[in-house]
Scaffold this motif. Structure first.
Motif, PDB file in Angstrom:
ATOM      1  N   LEU A 123      48.107  31.842  63.549  1.00 24.35           N
ATOM      2  CA  LEU A 123      48.716  30.633  64.051  1.00 24.35           C
ATOM      3  C   LEU A 123      50.238  30.761  63.493  1.00 24.35           C
ATOM      4  N   ASN A 124      50.156  31.496  62.388  1.00 29.85           N
ATOM      5  CA  ASN A 124      51.718  31.532  61.749  1.00 29.85           C
ATOM      6  C   ASN A 124      52.512  32.399  62.722  1.00 29.85           C
ATOM      7  N   VAL A 125      52.029  33.324  63.441  1.00 31.87           N
ATOM      8  CA  VAL A 125      52.812  34.383  64.075  1.00 31.87           C
ATOM      9  C   VAL A 125      53.118  33.452  65.489  1.00 31.87           C
TER      10      VAL A 125
ATOM     11  N   THR B 199      43.013  22.581  41.595  1.00 32.72           N
ATOM     12  CA  THR B 199      43.160  23.614  40.331  1.00 32.72           C
ATOM     13  C   THR B 199      44.216  24.586  40.756  1.00 32.72           C
ATOM     14  N   MET B 200      44.630  24.927  41.823  1.00 33.93           N
ATOM     15  CA  MET B 200      45.400  25.763  42.376  1.00 33.93           C
ATOM     16  C   MET B 200      47.029  25.473  42.225  1.00 33.93           C
ATOM     17  N   ASN B 201      47.729  26.549  41.961  1.00 39.03           N
ATOM     18  CA  ASN B 201      49.084  26.348  41.839  1.00 39.03           C
ATOM     19  C   ASN B 201      49.851  25.964  42.868  1.00 39.03           C
ATOM     20  N   PRO B 202      50.709  24.728  43.028  1.00 39.64           N
ATOM     21  CA  PRO B 202      51.287  24.131  43.954  1.00 39.64           C
ATOM     22  C   PRO B 202      52.689  24.674  44.054  1.00 39.64           C
TER      23      PRO B 202
ATOM     24  N   THR C  83      53.516  30.967  50.767  1.00 37.43           N
ATOM     25  CA  THR C  83      53.339  32.353  51.006  1.00 37.43           C
ATOM     26  C   THR C  83      51.968  32.697  50.675  1.00 37.43           C
ATOM     27  N   HIS C  84      50.993  31.991  50.100  1.00 36.80           N
ATOM     28  CA  HIS C  84      49.635  32.262  49.946  1.00 36.80           C
ATOM     29  C   HIS C  84      48.856  31.959  51.035  1.00 36.80           C
ATOM     30  N   GLY C  85      47.626  32.344  51.015  1.00 34.36           N
ATOM     31  CA  GLY C  85      46.831  31.809  52.003  1.00 34.36           C
ATOM     32  C   GLY C  85      46.013  30.666  51.567  1.00 34.36           C
ATOM     33  N   THR C  86      44.692  30.462  52.249  1.00 32.87           N
ATOM     34  CA  THR C  86      44.063  28.960  52.039  1.00 32.87           C
ATOM     35  C   THR C  86      43.111  29.226  51.070  1.00 32.87           C
ATOM     36  N   ALA C  87      42.892  30.504  50.252  1.00 31.24           N
ATOM     37  CA  ALA C  87      41.971  30.612  49.053  1.00 31.24           C
ATOM     38  C   ALA C  87      40.719  29.507  49.159  1.00 31.24           C
ATOM     39  N   PRO C  88      39.885  29.769  50.449  1.00 30.87           N
ATOM     40  CA  PRO C  88      39.046  28.700  50.592  1.00 30.87           C
ATOM     41  C   PRO C  88      37.849  28.252  49.567  1.00 30.87           C
TER      42      PRO C  88
ATOM     43  N   VAL D  54      45.678  27.246  36.548  1.00 29.68           N
ATOM     44  CA  VAL D  54      44.677  28.233  35.748  1.00 29.68           C
ATOM     45  C   VAL D  54      45.363  29.539  36.022  1.00 29.68           C
ATOM     46  N   ASP D  55      46.174  29.863  37.168  1.00 29.18           N
ATOM     47  CA  ASP D  55      46.366  31.372  37.283  1.00 29.18           C
ATOM     48  C   ASP D  55      47.338  31.551  36.083  1.00 29.18           C
ATOM     49  N   PHE D  56      48.240  30.938  35.768  1.00 31.42           N
ATOM     50  CA  PHE D  56      49.370  31.190  34.812  1.00 31.42           C
ATOM     51  C   PHE D  56      48.596  30.899  33.340  1.00 31.42           C
TER      52      PHE D  56
ATOM     53  N   ILE E 299      57.637  21.673  57.435  1.00 31.46           N
ATOM     54  CA  ILE E 299      57.181  22.200  56.204  1.00 31.46           C
ATOM     55  C   ILE E 299      55.696  22.462  56.446  1.00 31.46           C
ATOM     56  N   LYS E 300      54.930  23.568  55.983  1.00 28.77           N
ATOM     57  CA  LYS E 300      53.393  23.553  56.137  1.00 28.77           C
ATOM     58  C   LYS E 300      52.772  24.225  54.830  1.00 28.77           C
ATOM     59  N   GLY E 301      51.620  23.948  54.945  1.00 25.24           N
ATOM     60  CA  GLY E 301      50.563  24.641  53.938  1.00 25.24           C
ATOM     61  C   GLY E 301      50.139  25.840  54.576  1.00 25.24           C
ATOM     62  N   PRO E 302      49.021  26.517  53.761  1.00 27.03           N
ATOM     63  CA  PRO E 302      48.368  27.655  54.489  1.00 27.03           C
ATOM     64  C   PRO E 302      47.391  27.463  55.716  1.00 27.03           C
ATOM     65  N   LEU E 303      47.397  28.188  56.517  1.00 27.52           N
ATOM     66  CA  LEU E 303      46.629  28.129  57.576  1.00 27.52           C
ATOM     67  C   LEU E 303      45.473  29.110  57.746  1.00 27.52           C
ATOM     68  N   THR E 304      44.130  28.662  58.210  1.00 31.50           N
ATOM     69  CA  THR E 304      43.074  29.759  58.389  1.00 31.50           C
ATOM     70  C   THR E 304      43.677  30.494  59.610  1.00 31.50           C
ATOM     71  N   THR E 305      43.301  31.853  59.536  1.00 31.69           N
ATOM     72  CA  THR E 305      43.555  32.655  60.743  1.00 31.69           C
ATOM     73  C   THR E 305      42.128  32.493  61.464  1.00 31.69           C
ATOM     74  N   PRO E 306      42.157  32.016  62.709  1.00 31.56           N
ATOM     75  CA  PRO E 306      41.107  31.836  63.565  1.00 31.56           C
ATOM     76  C   PRO E 306      40.228  33.154  63.690  1.00 31.56           C
TER      77      PRO E 306
HETATM   78  P1  NAD Z   1      44.722  34.047  49.845  1.00 27.46           P
HETATM   79  O1  NAD Z   1      46.110  33.843  49.372  1.00 27.46           O
HETATM   80  O2  NAD Z   1      44.163  32.599  50.220  1.00 27.46           O
HETATM   81  O3  NAD Z   1      43.889  34.004  48.427  1.00 27.46           O
HETATM   82  C1  NAD Z   1      43.787  35.576  47.671  1.00 27.46           C
HETATM   83  C2  NAD Z   1      43.566  34.934  46.262  1.00 27.46           C
HETATM   84  O4  NAD Z   1      44.971  34.502  45.731  1.00 27.46           O
HETATM   85  C3  NAD Z   1      42.822  33.548  45.835  1.00 27.46           C
HETATM   86  O5  NAD Z   1      41.323  34.105  45.773  1.00 27.46           O
HETATM   87  C4  NAD Z   1      43.318  33.105  44.749  1.00 27.46           C
HETATM   88  O6  NAD Z   1      42.894  33.769  43.316  1.00 27.46           O
HETATM   89  C5  NAD Z   1      44.856  33.439  44.719  1.00 27.46           C
HETATM   90  N1  NAD Z   1      45.707  32.436  45.249  1.00 27.46           N
HETATM   91  C6  NAD Z   1      45.917  32.000  46.705  1.00 27.46           C
HETATM   92  N2  NAD Z   1      46.969  31.079  46.586  1.00 27.46           N
HETATM   93  C7  NAD Z   1      47.005  30.539  44.968  1.00 27.46           C
HETATM   94  C8  NAD Z   1      47.257  29.404  44.271  1.00 27.46           C
HETATM   95  N3  NAD Z   1      48.130  28.682  45.258  1.00 27.46           N
HETATM   96  N4  NAD Z   1      47.477  29.534  43.226  1.00 27.46           N
HETATM   97  C9  NAD Z   1      46.888  30.305  42.373  1.00 27.46           C
HETATM   98  N5  NAD Z   1      46.078  31.413  43.056  1.00 27.46           N
HETATM   99  C10 NAD Z   1      46.253  31.596  44.304  1.00 27.46           C
HETATM  100  O7  NAD Z   1      44.384  35.189  50.786  1.00 27.46           O
HETATM  101  P2  NAD Z   1      43.075  35.538  51.391  1.00 27.46           P
HETATM  102  O8  NAD Z   1      41.783  35.229  50.823  1.00 27.46           O
HETATM  103  O9  NAD Z   1      43.391  36.976  52.114  1.00 27.46           O
HETATM  104  O10 NAD Z   1      43.210  34.685  52.888  1.00 27.46           O
HETATM  105  C11 NAD Z   1      42.230  33.626  53.010  1.00 27.46           C
HETATM  106  C12 NAD Z   1      42.854  32.816  54.411  1.00 27.46           C
HETATM  107  O11 NAD Z   1      44.227  32.402  54.371  1.00 27.46           O
HETATM  108  C13 NAD Z   1      42.552  33.704  55.632  1.00 27.46           C
HETATM  109  O12 NAD Z   1      42.204  33.066  56.818  1.00 27.46           O
HETATM  110  C14 NAD Z   1      44.048  34.175  55.851  1.00 27.46           C
HETATM  111  O13 NAD Z   1      44.048  34.651  57.354  1.00 27.46           O
HETATM  112  C15 NAD Z   1      44.786  32.821  55.617  1.00 27.46           C
HETATM  113  N6  NAD Z   1      46.205  33.380  55.252  1.00 27.46           N
HETATM  114  C16 NAD Z   1      47.116  32.281  55.505  1.00 27.46           C
HETATM  115  C17 NAD Z   1      48.453  32.322  55.324  1.00 27.46           C
HETATM  116  C18 NAD Z   1      49.468  31.518  55.799  1.00 27.46           C
HETATM  117  O14 NAD Z   1      49.116  30.396  56.250  1.00 27.46           O
HETATM  118  N7  NAD Z   1      50.652  31.518  55.435  1.00 27.46           N
HETATM  119  C19 NAD Z   1      48.925  33.800  54.547  1.00 27.46           C
HETATM  120  C20 NAD Z   1      48.109  34.509  53.974  1.00 27.46           C
HETATM  121  C21 NAD Z   1      46.479  34.332  54.254  1.00 27.46           C
END
Ligand code: NAD
Length: 423
Positions: free
Chosen positions: A105-107, A357-360, A345-350, A398-400, A90-97
């Protein structure tokens, strides 16, 4: 209990010990926050449902920024080896280098383990804010082909020697030079779609639909335009359904044939009888039409089998209808070898890293999918109940919170505790 590996038996069936070792990648950015919450919920569900008779032995593997900072590599070989050896991770989101080397990394993980299905269940939890009038009508499971199509990564940039050679080939061998409108500045991408690649994807989708008593499998394609790639996907899909699942399915291709041979009334009668007898309906729809159908008549679709690019668009469009990527889970699976990586399915929202605060929910529901894959259905069910009740109580992240009336905002970690309280 000694921790043991998950393995496959000689019939390709998953053997899950009571104390399985499961590798996890916590991920970058908001990854550690959502992973902590997820681990807390998954462990609590196992304890709640099985007392001391089952327990997960978590094994951290490194990838992404954390791996790079510690080892100088984005995806160390030991991490790949562990994902291979232990089958289910199982994995959390990863930064794309950024820059050369690994594209994503996902690909890389999907390719190394040949995870040919990207599985995305799209289900609405009552009370989740949605932009559509009837989100309760959306209940689909998307099987997106994960290894082929225009995403295969075979591209050449305009002006390079490769592009020139390819253009020459198109001109001389395919006699199609005039179809490249601006040859001097054209870049190219290649779209491989194979019979084997299509068949293993469609087979998985049909088997899933039968196992989960779903009503239909829809092949989504652009075969009207891309006849040999997407058109073949449709044809190979129908052929496989008839050949391998003949008596359990009724296909639209069969309906069309009957209509031609015996007339419309007869074809309709035959189809009605098949549906009445509980057969799985296999149908197809063109991708652009499908994108309007998911807004107009989502209740007509159940399991979706589609190509890589279509699947990418469709998964996120459907996710938006039930609350967005913050609550949409996903998995990448090879049903033959048993390898599976469950992921947010979301990214790392750095910007929101370490804010708690983010939705798990996306990663937690990926954990639910993992439990279902392992056959730990009771633990999966109790998490879904807990999540549903927490949303109904409007104690949300916060998102909801921003989209709900009279809601209470809670932190990522507090949301996990809410779910556990509501098992
Ligand atoms: P992102 O999904 O990280 O964030 C976009 C926006 O969506 C955020 O600013 C935030 O408002 C919202 N969001 C994301 N996750 C949330 C959560 N759990 N709860 C509430 N709101 C949430 O997309 P991005 O900004 O385009 O990408 C940031 C980095 O993440 C990039 O390096 C990208 O390559 C990487 N990425 C990784 C994956 C993965 O590992 N599966 C998927 C998508 C993007």
């Amino acid at each position: 209990m000694t921790p043991q590996k998950i393995s496959l038996d000689s019939n390709g069936k998953l053997i899950v010990p009571d104390n399985p070792i499961i590798p996890f990648i916590e991920g970058d950015g908001i990854g550690p926050d959502v992973w902590r919450a997820t681990k807390r919920v998954l462990d609590a569900a196992v304890e709640h449902c099985y007392n001391d008779s089952r327990k997960i032995e978590w094994k951290e593997i490194l990838a992404g920024e954390k791996a790079y900072n510690k080892t100088g590599e984005w995806l160390p070989k030991e991490s790949l080896d562990a994902a291979k050896e232990y089958l289910v991770s199982i994995k959390g989101p990863l930064t794309t280098p950024v820059g050369g080397g690994i594209r994503s990394l996902n690909v890389a993980l999907r390719q190394e383990l040949d995870l040919y299905v990207c599985l995305r269940p799209i289900h609405w939890f009552v009370g989740v804010p949605s932009p559509v009038h009837y989100p309760d009508r959306v209940d689909m499971v998307v099987f997106r082909e994960n290894t082929e199509d225009i995403y295969a990564g075979i591209e050449c940039q305009a002006g390079t020697e490769e592009a020139e050679k390819l253009l020459n080939f198109i001109r001389t061998e395919m006699n199609a030079g005039d179809k490249v409108r601006f040859p001097e500045t054209a870049s190219f991408g290649i779209k491989p779609v194979s019979k084997e690649g299509t068949e293993r994807l469609v087979r998985s989708a049909i088997q899933y639909a039968l196992d989960h008593k779903r009503s239909s499998v829809t092949l989504v394609h652009k075969g009207n335009i891309m006849k040999f790639t997407e058109g073949s996907f449709k044809n190979w899909g129908y052929e496989l359904a008839a050949r391998e699942f003949g008596d359990k399915i009724y296909s639209w291709a069969q309906w069309e044939q009957t209509k031609k041979d015996k007339g419309l009334d007869f074809a309709n009668e035959e189809m009605e009888k098949a549906v009445h007898d509980g057969k799985l309906v296999i149908k197809d729809v063109i991708a652009d039409n499908f994108l309007q159908q998911i807004l107009l008549a989502p209740q007509d679709y159940s399991v979706i089998a589609t190509l890589n690019l279509n699947g990418d668009y469709i998964s996120d469009a459907l996710a938006a209808a039930v609350g967005g990527i913050g609550i949409s889970p996903g998995a990448n699976i090879n049903y033959k070898t048993g390898h599976a990586i469950f992921e947010a399915t979301h990214g790392t929202a750095p910007r929101f890293a370490n804010t708690d605060t983010m939705n798990p929910s996306s990663l937690i529901l990926s954990g639910v999918m993992m439990f279902e894959y392992m056959g730990w259905d009771d633990a999966a069910k109790c998490i879904k109940n807990g999540l549903q009740t927490s949303i109904m109580h409007k104690r949300v992240t916060v998102d909801f919170y921003k989209l709900m009336d009279d809601a209470t905002q809670v932190k990522t970690s507090e949301f996990a505790e809410e779910i556990i309280k509501n098992f």
